[in-house]
Every structure is written in C-alpha cells, then in structure tokens.
Design an enzyme around this catalytic site. Structure first.
Site, PDB file in Angstrom:
ATOM      1  N   LYS A 102      15.401  15.154  26.731  1.00  0.00           N
ATOM      2  CA  LYS A 102      15.122  15.717  25.397  1.00  0.00           C
ATOM      3  C   LYS A 102      16.370  15.435  24.561  1.00  0.00           C
ATOM      4  O   LYS A 102      17.026  16.342  24.027  1.00  0.00           O
ATOM      5  CB  LYS A 102      14.830  17.225  25.552  1.00  0.00           C
ATOM      6  CG  LYS A 102      14.299  17.895  24.326  1.00  0.00           C
ATOM      7  CD  LYS A 102      12.885  17.470  23.942  1.00  0.00           C
ATOM      8  CE  LYS A 102      12.477  18.131  22.640  1.00  0.00           C
ATOM      9  NZ  LYS A 102      11.281  17.523  22.029  1.00  0.00           N
ATOM     10  N   ASP A 129      10.221  19.668  37.629  1.00  0.00           N
ATOM     11  CA  ASP A 129       9.393  20.736  38.188  1.00  0.00           C
ATOM     12  C   ASP A 129       8.022  20.709  37.512  1.00  0.00           C
ATOM     13  O   ASP A 129       6.975  20.740  38.159  1.00  0.00           O
ATOM     14  CB  ASP A 129      10.115  22.073  37.912  1.00  0.00           C
ATOM     15  CG  ASP A 129       9.520  23.221  38.700  1.00  0.00           C
ATOM     16  OD1 ASP A 129       8.567  22.990  39.462  1.00  0.00           O
ATOM     17  OD2 ASP A 129      10.015  24.351  38.539  1.00  0.00           O
ATOM     18  N   ASP A 181       4.248  18.494  38.919  1.00  0.00           N
ATOM     19  CA  ASP A 181       2.983  19.215  39.102  1.00  0.00           C
ATOM     20  C   ASP A 181       1.879  18.596  38.247  1.00  0.00           C
ATOM     21  O   ASP A 181       0.748  18.440  38.694  1.00  0.00           O
ATOM     22  CB  ASP A 181       3.140  20.692  38.723  1.00  0.00           C
ATOM     23  CG  ASP A 181       3.461  21.549  39.942  1.00  0.00           C
ATOM     24  OD1 ASP A 181       3.859  20.966  40.972  1.00  0.00           O
ATOM     25  OD2 ASP A 181       3.312  22.782  39.869  1.00  0.00           O
ATOM     26  N   ASP A 240       8.307  15.893  25.922  1.00  0.00           N
ATOM     27  CA  ASP A 240       7.010  16.249  25.338  1.00  0.00           C
ATOM     28  C   ASP A 240       6.080  15.033  25.320  1.00  0.00           C
ATOM     29  O   ASP A 240       4.898  15.120  25.639  1.00  0.00           O
ATOM     30  CB  ASP A 240       7.177  16.853  23.925  1.00  0.00           C
ATOM     31  CG  ASP A 240       8.260  16.176  23.106  1.00  0.00           C
ATOM     32  OD1 ASP A 240       9.021  15.365  23.671  1.00  0.00           O
ATOM     33  OD2 ASP A 240       8.362  16.443  21.898  1.00  0.00           O
ATOM     34  N   TYR A 258      18.426  25.561  36.552  1.00  0.00           N
ATOM     35  CA  TYR A 258      18.100  26.473  37.651  1.00  0.00           C
ATOM     36  C   TYR A 258      19.362  26.925  38.398  1.00  0.00           C
ATOM     37  O   TYR A 258      19.339  27.933  39.095  1.00  0.00           O
ATOM     38  CB  TYR A 258      17.130  25.814  38.644  1.00  0.00           C
ATOM     39  CG  TYR A 258      15.734  25.568  38.093  1.00  0.00           C
ATOM     40  CD1 TYR A 258      15.356  26.029  36.839  1.00  0.00           C
ATOM     41  CD2 TYR A 258      14.798  24.869  38.833  1.00  0.00           C
ATOM     42  CE1 TYR A 258      14.093  25.793  36.338  1.00  0.00           C
ATOM     43  CE2 TYR A 258      13.520  24.635  38.334  1.00  0.00           C
ATOM     44  CZ  TYR A 258      13.181  25.097  37.088  1.00  0.00           C
ATOM     45  OH  TYR A 258      11.922  24.858  36.584  1.00  0.00           O
TER      46      TYR A 258
END
Ligand code: NAD
Length: 360
Positions: free
Chosen positions: A191, A247, A251, A223, A142
């Site tokens: 990852k 992020d 959620d 994942d 980001y």
C-alpha cells in the site's frame, strides 16, 4: 538419497490424512530410489494428554534435527476448555517460532476437474488456476509495538507496522526463487501510496528483482490485488506480501479453489527447511469415520519434495496422481456434487498410490 522427516499426525483427522500421505511418499520413494525416514512425534491435544503440554521439548528437538516437518492438524473440542495459552493450537505458534519459519506459502490450485466448486465464472478460471501466495510470517503489524492509551477522546489503541530491509529482502528472495521454479512472474502487494513501510517494501523487492532478470515483477496496491484476484485470477503466478495483507489475500485466493480439503501449505525457514501441512484443521466432526479428504496433506507432501528436497519430478508426479484420481471421477464427500458416489479416506489413498505406480 535419504531424507529425515519429523511427522506430527496431531488430532482429529490428522492421523488419518497423514497415514495416507506416508503411503504415497513410500511409493514415490520406491519409484525414484529415495528413502524417507519418518520420526513420529506428539504435538497438540494428544501431546497434552500424553506429555502434559502441547509442544514437548523433545518434539522441537526432533523437528530441528530433521530435514522437514509434516503435520496433520491439531486441536479439538476435548481441549477447548483450556485457557488460550495452553490450547493445542499453541503448538503451531511454538513450532513457527522455534523453527524460524518466516515464509508462509499457500498455493491456490484449482484442478480443472473441480471447476464446479469455484465460485467464479467458468471463463475466468478455464484451464485451472495455479497461484502461490508468499506471506511474510514473523514481522509486520502482528508483531509490532502495540498498546492502549488514554487521551482527551477516551481510550485509544494502536498497532505498529514495521519492516526491516532484512525481513523484506528475505521474503522477496523466497518469492523470486519460487517463481524461477514456476511461471517466472512475481506480483508484490503493498500500500505504497499511503504507508511508509510499504514504500520500503517496494524499494527492497525491486532491488531483489535485479538478481532475477528472468522473472517479471509487477507491483499492486492491496485493494487492487484483492479485486484482481476475483476479476482475473489467471494473471497471477507468485504473489509476495506482508503478514497482514498475506493473511487476507491467501484466504481469498484459496477460496476460489472451492474445497478446504484440497489446500496444502508450507512454512519455510532459511536453508530450505520447512514445515508442511494442510490448510484445514482437525475436523473433529468427521474424525475416525474414513470421511476426510487426504489430498490437501498429500499435496503438502508434494510441496515438501519440491521446496525442501528439490525433487521436482517426484513432486510433479504426486500432483499428477491426484489430478488423475479426480479426472477418473473419484470424489471424497467434501468435493462431491449432490448425488455423486463418494470414496473414503483410505480408498482415496489407495487410488493415489495406484496412480503413482502407473496402474489404471
Ligand atoms: P476445520 O478445517 O477442522 O473444519 C471445517 C469444516 O471443513 C468441517 O466441516 C470439516 O469437516 C471440514 N473439513 C476440514 N478438513 C477436511 C478434509 N480434509 N476433508 C473433508 N472435510 C474437511 O476447521 P474448524 O472446524 O474450525 O476447526 C476444528 C479444529 O481444528 C479446532 O480445534 C481448530 O482450532 C483446529 N484447527 C487447526 C488447524 C491446524 O492444525 N493447522 C487449522 C485450523 C483449525
């Protein structure tokens, strides 16, 4: 002890939920012999109206000179016509950067009493859930180099994921310190089978773990973590991860708890300084009607006591008071089942204050 708290009620339901939270803090202060000194400061839409900008410099100064910041919510339709850079929500980004808030903590706590609101099968969450996602907030993709280029295939765009050892070490320490105050288990999510930045992440997190021999560390690819959060959420205690993975996973984790009115959050800087706020927004659709659930903000205040002030018993006390009110069957409209009687914001505050006092 005396603690200085900068209070930003904000817009919409912000002042209502903050009002009840300060009552609960006052009661806790009386019970444990602490004094909470509040300085109310403007930010968001109300600050645009009164000061001409969403984050006045004097607000930043007062936040910086306080021990912690407690925020309601900002924004609303009144200011939606403003260009992006002038909107109330910019106050949040401004505060994060001015206060150096690099770690975002999002607990996903499912009170057993609200198990019906959870979209997962009851056997997966029996006994409730208590997970914290620790998300790196100021680095990664980001904030990395980004751009648009033209090549033989036409227009292409890129965003670079880059982490330094310092950034990973800093956030890993937050996660391990937190695990020491909780279930002593950290799951680091990356990852590393594909990304170089994740391989660095994994190496540094493993190095930090050596300083916390009591804490169990495991590593999940993102994942798999996303899958395990809905297949077996009880296996998690503290999850630490990068800005983008956090992020998404925070959620996902919070959704298993059912209601947005129940979700607290914290953003921390070095030295235990933090800004505490509910996950929800200013809910303009119910503002000023005594309909808002103040529990997310009250639980955010409990996080402030635990993580910035180190008042663990007082923090537990607030959480137990919220749980008692739920166990006694009281529900605000957002968490009530169809046909169930509902209480308003103020009555919810009254009941939590009474529970802190030890009254039935
Ligand atoms: P929202 O979270 O304000 O509301 C979403 C829905 O949840 C609404 O139906 C609302 O009534 C309900 N809700 C939210 N909090 C509740 C509570 N405590 N009790 C009961 N019901 C509750 O999200 P939105 O509608 O997308 O955004 C409204 C405004 O808030 C926008 O201006 C947005 O930019 C802003 N916002 C601010 C923050 C923040 O200050 N941190 C976060 C998200 C959104």
């Amino acid at each position: 002890m005396n603690y200085k708290i900068a209070v930003i009620p904000g817009d919409g339901i912000g002042p209502e939920v903050i009002g009840q939270t300060l009552r609960v803090l006052d009661e806790i202060g009386k019970k444990y012999g602490h004094e909470f000194e509040y300085t109310e400061v403007p930010a968001g839409g109300n600050a645009i109206d009164s000061e001409g900008e969403c984050l006045p410099q004097k607000t930043v100064e007062i936040c910086k000179s306080s021990d912690a910041v407690l925020l309601g919510a900002v924004g609303g339709p009144k200011w939606d016509h403003l260009p992006g850079s002038e909107r109330p929500e910019m106050a949040l980004l401004g505060l994060r950067s001015a206060l150096g808030l690099f770690a975002n903590l999002r607990p996903a706590m499912l009170f057993e009493e609200l198990a019906d609101a959870c979209p997962l099968k009851p056997e997966l969450v029996s006994g409730g859930l208590d997970i914290v996602v620790v998300r790196e907030l100021t680095g990664g993709i980001y904030f990395g180099e980004k751009g648009i280029v033209e090549d033989e295939n036409g227009t292409a765009a890129y965003d670079i994921e880059k982490y330094s050892e310092m950034e990973v070490r800093r956030i890993a320490k937050v996660a391990f310190d937190m695990a020491m105050k909780r279930g002593k288990k950290v799951t680091s999510v990356d990852k590393a089978n594909v990304l170089e930045s994740s391989r660095l992440w994994r190496r540094v997190v493993t190095e930090v773990a050596a300083d916390y021999p009591e804490v169990e560390l495991n590593h999940f690819y993102v994942d798999n973590a996303a899958m395990q959060l809905v297949r077996g959420p009880k296996q998690f205690d503290v999850i630490v991860t990068s800005n983008i993975f956090g992020d998404i996973l925070s959620d996902e984790a919070s959704q298993v708890t059912g209601s947005i009115g129940m979700l607290p959050s914290a953003s921390l800087a070095t030295g235990n300084f933090g800004m505490y706020e509910p996950v929800h927004g200013s809910a303009p659709d119910i503002a000023g009607q005594d309909l808002a659930n103040p529990m997310a903000t009250i639980l955010s205040a409990a996080m402030m006591l635990r993580y910035t002030f180190g008042l663990l018993e007082a923090a537990d006390d607030i959480e137990a008071a919220v749980q008692k009110v739920l166990a006694d069957g009281y529900r605000t409209a957002d968490i009530a089942k169809a046909g169930e009687p509902v209480i308003g914001t103020k009555e919810c505050g009254d009941l939590i204050v009474a529970a802190v006092r030890g009254e039935a």
